[in-house]
Design a protein around this motif. Sequence first.
Motif, PDB file in Angstrom:
ATOM      1  N   LYS A 175      56.214  78.941  22.065  1.00 55.54           N
ATOM      2  CA  LYS A 175      56.000  79.745  20.862  1.00 55.54           C
ATOM      3  C   LYS A 175      54.575  80.263  20.765  1.00 55.54           C
ATOM      4  CE  LYS A 175      59.453  78.021  17.738  1.00 55.54           C
ATOM      5  NZ  LYS A 175      59.721  77.339  16.476  1.00 55.54           N
ATOM      6  N   CYS A 176      54.395  81.263  19.925  1.00 56.34           N
ATOM      7  CA  CYS A 176      53.064  81.789  19.657  1.00 56.34           C
ATOM      8  C   CYS A 176      52.307  80.790  18.774  1.00 56.34           C
ATOM      9  CB  CYS A 176      53.157  83.128  18.927  1.00 56.34           C
ATOM     10  SG  CYS A 176      51.557  83.716  18.370  1.00 56.34           S
ATOM     11  N   PRO A 177      51.068  80.477  19.126  1.00 56.55           N
ATOM     12  CA  PRO A 177      50.318  79.512  18.320  1.00 56.55           C
ATOM     13  C   PRO A 177      49.968  80.047  16.928  1.00 56.55           C
ATOM     14  CG  PRO A 177      48.956  80.414  20.083  1.00 56.55           C
ATOM     15  CD  PRO A 177      50.339  80.917  20.322  1.00 56.55           C
ATOM     16  N   HIS A 178      50.074  81.372  16.744  1.00 54.45           N
ATOM     17  CA  HIS A 178      49.672  81.938  15.448  1.00 54.45           C
ATOM     18  C   HIS A 178      50.830  82.310  14.543  1.00 54.45           C
ATOM     19  CE1 HIS A 178      45.781  82.110  17.274  1.00 54.45           C
ATOM     20  NE2 HIS A 178      46.232  82.898  18.230  1.00 54.45           N
ATOM     21  N   CYS A 179      52.009  82.478  15.120  1.00 53.63           N
ATOM     22  CA  CYS A 179      53.075  83.093  14.329  1.00 53.63           C
ATOM     23  C   CYS A 179      54.352  82.274  14.206  1.00 53.63           C
ATOM     24  CB  CYS A 179      53.446  84.444  14.914  1.00 53.63           C
ATOM     25  SG  CYS A 179      52.034  85.521  15.021  1.00 53.63           S
ATOM     26  N   ASP A 180      54.485  81.227  14.946  1.00 55.49           N
ATOM     27  CA  ASP A 180      55.701  80.442  14.891  1.00 55.49           C
ATOM     28  C   ASP A 180      56.946  81.255  15.206  1.00 55.49           C
ATOM     29  OD1 ASP A 180      56.964  78.016  14.734  1.00 55.49           O
ATOM     30  OD2 ASP A 180      57.452  78.212  12.608  1.00 55.49           O
ATOM     31  N   MET A 208      54.407  87.099  25.645  1.00 49.10           N
ATOM     32  CA  MET A 208      53.754  87.832  24.566  1.00 49.10           C
ATOM     33  C   MET A 208      54.380  87.572  23.213  1.00 49.10           C
ATOM     34  SD  MET A 208      52.823  91.638  25.710  1.00 49.10           S
ATOM     35  CE  MET A 208      51.963  92.050  24.228  1.00 49.10           C
ATOM     36  N   CYS A 209      53.547  87.655  22.174  1.00 48.22           N
ATOM     37  CA  CYS A 209      54.033  87.577  20.802  1.00 48.22           C
ATOM     38  C   CYS A 209      54.116  88.991  20.243  1.00 48.22           C
ATOM     39  CB  CYS A 209      53.096  86.758  19.935  1.00 48.22           C
ATOM     40  SG  CYS A 209      53.530  86.864  18.192  1.00 48.22           S
ATOM     41  N   HIS A 210      55.258  89.325  19.668  1.00 54.64           N
ATOM     42  CA  HIS A 210      55.433  90.690  19.185  1.00 54.64           C
ATOM     43  C   HIS A 210      54.938  90.896  17.774  1.00 54.64           C
ATOM     44  CE1 HIS A 210      57.282  91.669  22.818  1.00 54.64           C
ATOM     45  NE2 HIS A 210      58.255  90.805  22.671  1.00 54.64           N
ATOM     46  N   TYR A 211      54.467  89.819  17.179  1.00 56.56           N
ATOM     47  CA  TYR A 211      53.931  89.975  15.831  1.00 56.56           C
ATOM     48  C   TYR A 211      52.436  90.242  15.870  1.00 56.56           C
ATOM     49  CZ  TYR A 211      58.211  88.492  13.591  1.00 56.56           C
ATOM     50  OH  TYR A 211      59.491  88.426  13.128  1.00 56.56           O
ATOM     51  N   CYS A 212      51.722  89.468  16.715  1.00 54.59           N
ATOM     52  CA  CYS A 212      50.262  89.556  16.654  1.00 54.59           C
ATOM     53  C   CYS A 212      49.655  90.007  17.969  1.00 54.59           C
ATOM     54  CB  CYS A 212      49.678  88.210  16.250  1.00 54.59           C
ATOM     55  SG  CYS A 212      49.828  86.972  17.543  1.00 54.59           S
ATOM     56  N   GLY A 213      50.444  90.129  19.001  1.00 50.58           N
ATOM     57  CA  GLY A 213      49.889  90.599  20.259  1.00 50.58           C
ATOM     58  C   GLY A 213      49.339  89.497  21.143  1.00 50.58           C
ATOM     59  N   TYR A 214      49.417  88.254  20.705  1.00 51.36           N
ATOM     60  CA  TYR A 214      48.946  87.133  21.521  1.00 51.36           C
ATOM     61  C   TYR A 214      49.612  87.166  22.895  1.00 51.36           C
ATOM     62  CZ  TYR A 214      48.601  82.277  23.148  1.00 51.36           C
ATOM     63  OH  TYR A 214      48.407  81.156  23.895  1.00 51.36           O
ATOM     64  N   GLU A 215      48.791  86.863  23.917  1.00 52.44           N
ATOM     65  CA  GLU A 215      49.289  86.940  25.288  1.00 52.44           C
ATOM     66  C   GLU A 215      48.912  85.689  26.055  1.00 52.44           C
ATOM     67  OE1 GLU A 215      48.532  91.309  26.666  1.00 52.44           O
ATOM     68  OE2 GLU A 215      48.338  89.959  28.390  1.00 52.44           O
TER      69      GLU A 215
HETATM   70 ZN    ZN Z   1      51.746  85.741  17.338  1.00 53.26          ZN
END
Ligand code: ZN
Length: 743
Positions: free
Chosen positions: A457-462, A474-481
């Motif tokens: 999972k994305c560490p910022h968005c769950d 990739m996270c599609h909410y915040c762009g985390y890669e």
């Molecule tokens: Zn994210």
Amino acid sequence: MYRYADIIIDIALSSLDRPFSYHIPDNLCGKVETGMRVIVPFGQGNTRKKGYVIALKETTDYDPSKVKDILEIAGDAVTMEEQQVELAAFIKKNFGGTMNQALKVVLPAKAQVKKLLFREVERTMNRDELISLKGEALRKHQNAKLKLLDALLEQETIPYEWITGKLGVSGPTITSLQKAGALKINSVTKYRNPVHLDEENEEKKHLSPAQQLIVNEVEKDIESENPGKYLIHGITGSGKTEVYMALVEKVIARGQQAIFLIPEIALTYQTLVRFFRRFGNRVSVMNSTLSPGEKYDQCMRAAKGEIDIVIGPRSALFVPFPNLGMIVMDEEHETSYKSEQTPKYHARVVAEELARMTGAALVLGSATPSLEAYSKAESGEYKLFELTERLTGGTLPNVSVVDLREELKSGNRSIFSRRLKSLIKDRIEKNEQVMLFLNRRGYSGFISCRACGEVIKCPHCDVSLSEHYGGKLMCHYCGYETKKPETCPKCGSKYIAGFKAGTEQIEQMLLKEFPGVKTLRMDADTTKTKDSYEKILSAFSNEEAQILVGTQMIVKGHDFPKVTLVGVIAADISLGSSDYRAAERTFQLLTQAVGRAGRGTIAGEAVIQTYQPDNYAIRFSACQDYKGFYEEERTYRKMLGYPPAAHMMAVQILGPDRDAALSLSERLAEAAKADVAAKLVPVLGPTPAAIGKIKDLYRFVIYIKAERYDILVQVKDILEQNLLASPPSREYIMFDFDPVNMI
Ligand code: ZN
Ligand code: ADP
Ligand code: ZN
């Protein structure tokens, strides 16, 4: 400063396509708004005409000395068409897009009325001849023929789609009875009452106390001129439709009309038939397959008072009834209530507005209400009613949850758990039917550990990360890669992979495990051609196959009394999709899927295979506990600020050139941030969309979250102005409020 307005004169529909330019005089400067009704001089004689402002401009393309002044802003009397235009203005304001696009949604274009509408089958033999044909079919074990003959004995004319759909009889069977002289096929010009019973009409049921209570309460509110909004939460078969019909009857008795919204015609044909039986020719159908001319025709019939009820998907909302008394929205949680084209309006939101404008009551119903609706019921905005018992008999199935991690530990690497395998074997031997359900949604690359079930999972968005080309997550909410790990970060196992099993593989594996078993497959590939959906269902209903494998398409609609086992191959696939609604959708789908078993007299069983047996969506659907699920899901949404706890707007940017699209996206994100910074509203992105490129168009998205919807509308207006001030050359921008699908 806007000094000119594009105005559509009056409401003569043919002139819709031609806006006229008018000047805004000093005294009206700043007061004229898009969607407003104004009085303007029109034509040679400068007659006073009403017009609708569809756009505001700083300049005009015409000779300014020839452009006339707007005279005044029109008063408040609202005619029927004005009501439609107000609705268009509401849609434009709250969901984005142009006024023209919104007007096209609410106003059917006047066009040539096409004649042919649908087919019906008419019997051409008398009862004795039919009965003798029945004897022959019985001897030859022709099940499908028997069903159709029975139906023909009961009624003289039957809609063709009902035969191929609900009755599950295929086209060739109809043709063969046509050749035998038992029936003929008519093309009917009007969507008239499709059911002509020999003797009686649909008998009114004696309502149960729980049903009667709902009818009484709603009626009391209507009688005291205080119609409200209501949510009926009741499992399938608990008698909701019967309640809707009783309510609609009351409304009609008061001389008012009703709109009945359903998610899709094909899946709700039985409901249509019941309404026709009960209300006869005063019912009409609005349908996306109608041509513009046919839609126009239906609207005119409604306006003239020829019909009392219109049934249809979200577009039925725009049928202009003179005195609307009630809007019913069945299966209100369905995502098809949200338009996928600009303006991306949600029918529930528009229905609320229409109810407010007209003073109509709004009745929503579902077995698994949306978080939006249920939270409004909790807060008292909707009155909540519960129907808890099935009125048709048939028991809820026995559900077992199988932990796929345990299967792997015991050396079973097949996609069928031992329990599911043995139950399938049992059903094959007993000659009962099985449905295997695979949720393909979100299948695109979510990564989980097959040993411990951990989802990356994305560490910022769950939300789970999606796999992209080149081993990137990739996270599609915040762009985390991040780079795709080689081993599971939790348990170190190297069995870490995207779950790769399509319906086709499942079908092949069934044949390997159970040689000779007859299967049918239903997914996007096998239902491409017209009618294929109905054909597969009728083949299954005729027991031409014992196992039906399919995507979410198979969990809706039709009842199959012989299905006594439902298997969910991997419940996690929908959970893993990078979408904050993943748990809600999983819960709804699993609850529906599980409910498919045991609709007949034999008790059913369901097996849910999962890597996450402790996940709340799976736990609560296994015990069919809606409230339990709701409580947890609401907490999660509140914590992370997702709808309905807050509102969210997605701004999608599409363009053929990646750099240009990205830099426009960045410009818009900056503009949004500049405006909302003071209000501390988070602007996320831009980030590439889940599918970064479709048909050579690059896709980027910006998400903006706010507690108040009107703040999002403000941001949208600012972005629209920004775009107007410096229009992009080849990019499109789309707004999506409270999206039901992530972009
Ligand atoms: Zn994210
Ligand atoms: P839902 O819309 O919740 O699925 P329906 O209204 O279709 O439920 O009712 C399910 C079945 O129960 C239907 O066959 C209907 O005719 C029957 N039914 C509904 N209400 C009653 C009642 N009060 N008495 C007897 N049968 C009923
Ligand atoms: Zn692991």
